[in-house]
Design an enzyme around this catalytic site. Sequence first.
Site, PDB file in Angstrom:
ATOM      1  N   GLU A 320       0.824  -1.217   0.000  1.00  0.00           N
ATOM      2  CA  GLU A 320       0.000   0.000   0.000  1.00  0.00           C
ATOM      3  C   GLU A 320       0.854   1.262   0.000  1.00  0.00           C
ATOM      4  OE1 GLU A 320       1.426   0.163   3.949  1.00  0.00           O
ATOM      5  OE2 GLU A 320       0.679  -1.574   2.859  1.00  0.00           O
ATOM      6  N   ASP A 321       2.055   1.197   0.574  1.00  0.00           N
ATOM      7  CA  ASP A 321       2.912   2.385   0.635  1.00  0.00           C
ATOM      8  C   ASP A 321       3.280   2.883  -0.759  1.00  0.00           C
ATOM      9  OD1 ASP A 321       4.403   0.113   0.131  1.00  0.00           O
ATOM     10  OD2 ASP A 321       5.725   0.327   1.857  1.00  0.00           O
TER      11      ASP A 321
END
Length: 509
Positions: A320-321
Amino acid sequence: MIMQLGLTSLAFLALKCDAYNIAPKIDTPNVEPFAPSGGLKLLAIVAIIWYVVVLLVAYYGFFEIMQKFSKRKTLPVPPQVEGVTILRPIKGIDPEMELCLQSAFDQDYPKFEIIICVESENDPGIGVAEALIRKYPHVDARILKGDSHNPDHFGPNPKVNNLAKGYSAGKYDIMWILDSNVWVCSGALSRSVDALNRSLDNGRSTFDFQTGKGRKVNLVHHVPMAISINPQTGTNLDEMFLFTSHSKFYISINKAALAPCVNGKSNLYRRSELDLAVKRLGKGSEPSLDGTTGILAKDAAYYGSKPGQGLRFFARYIGEDNMIATALWFQNGGRTGLTGDAAIQPLGGVNSTSLKNYLLRRIRWLRVRKHMVLEATLLEPTTECLLCGTFGTFAISTLFLQSYFNWKFFIFHLLVWMVTDYTQFHILLTNASQDTATCNVPYFAEPNFNAYGSPFESSNLRTFHRWVLYWLLREVLALPIWISAMLGTRIIWRNRPFRINVDLSAEEL
């Protein structure tokens, strides 16, 4: 007399041969001239171009470390103070978690709140968080607990599911996502807000607010580093990887600003910016982060229409980063920025210290990256010392040294690379925790910390022979790890099996 006659005869024969230009026959070895084929020459030209590119990128990062990470960090005086919501997700007990969580309470910044997000009301980490809240009654801090019987589930990513409630409940627009297992300096928040508001990358402006030229920083992140707090092979290899190869290229790619390269240990951005990026994803012009269509656009439109819910869209991704950074970069026209700070993770848990644990961690994240940035992942082994040196030695030997592989040049390459890494390792180790702000530095972040016994009293240098041993081991393992990662799609994360789909989303098995 006989000897004299023999010598006279030989002399006469030599003169006669010379008179008739007849040379005596001498057997000589038949040495063919070095003549590589046209195909090999072309291959050598390609190899030397790539070798030079890798060296330029590597030393671009190295000299940035020498310039921006080699001194004590200063505390800026921001022109205006904006409130910040610090989100710290907890899942179980991490090594030295209390000291890591405490670093958020110690921030030298006048206006912030801390929200500690817990997936389950039965999580053992709650006691640690509650003790810190009692210890710092003047800090605006609270715990948000999930429902153990009906946990939040917006996708397979448990970190995003856990953070979503804090993201929506935060008082302030600026969000600092800070993992529970990392420690940061007390001035990190002040420098990060300053970088976000003034669009700075390691102190350099990236955007002209008068002319509108450049890219504005809309995500500030910190270089991930790890300290081995016990003398185990797995954690020592993690420490070596993050302090040498990873940090060099991570910092270089960020400075070049050609594409986002973000690790999610410590990220700061505006909630309104991320919500806007998700809303734009849902409009259909770019329906997903990889250009596909379908349900992703529908989900993006749904979450983008509700303020404070944009983060939930990214629960479908394990990485997700990187996907958040990609959305902010391409949808909002922004870029990322560093501040000279590091997010330091102490490594020493029971289940993370062995060589096998290290191999599994590296394989897992390479498999995730394979789907997010395929081209970069395919090229990654050629940026490592041994393989890069092999290509470079072949190219230089073929084109300039009249051989296919000059071992002297290869050894020279290894020594220069090793000295560079050794220098970089100790620059980062010495200065990662140095801050002019009042800073309660934990023992593991002290430059003279020694996991093998008493502290290094006269020097902060790691023992050279041990350092070289782990450096060589990490370099030798790099290619086998990459091959193993490329051959599979299944990963184990937080003791759960996942498969990465072609649209970059993850599917829990």
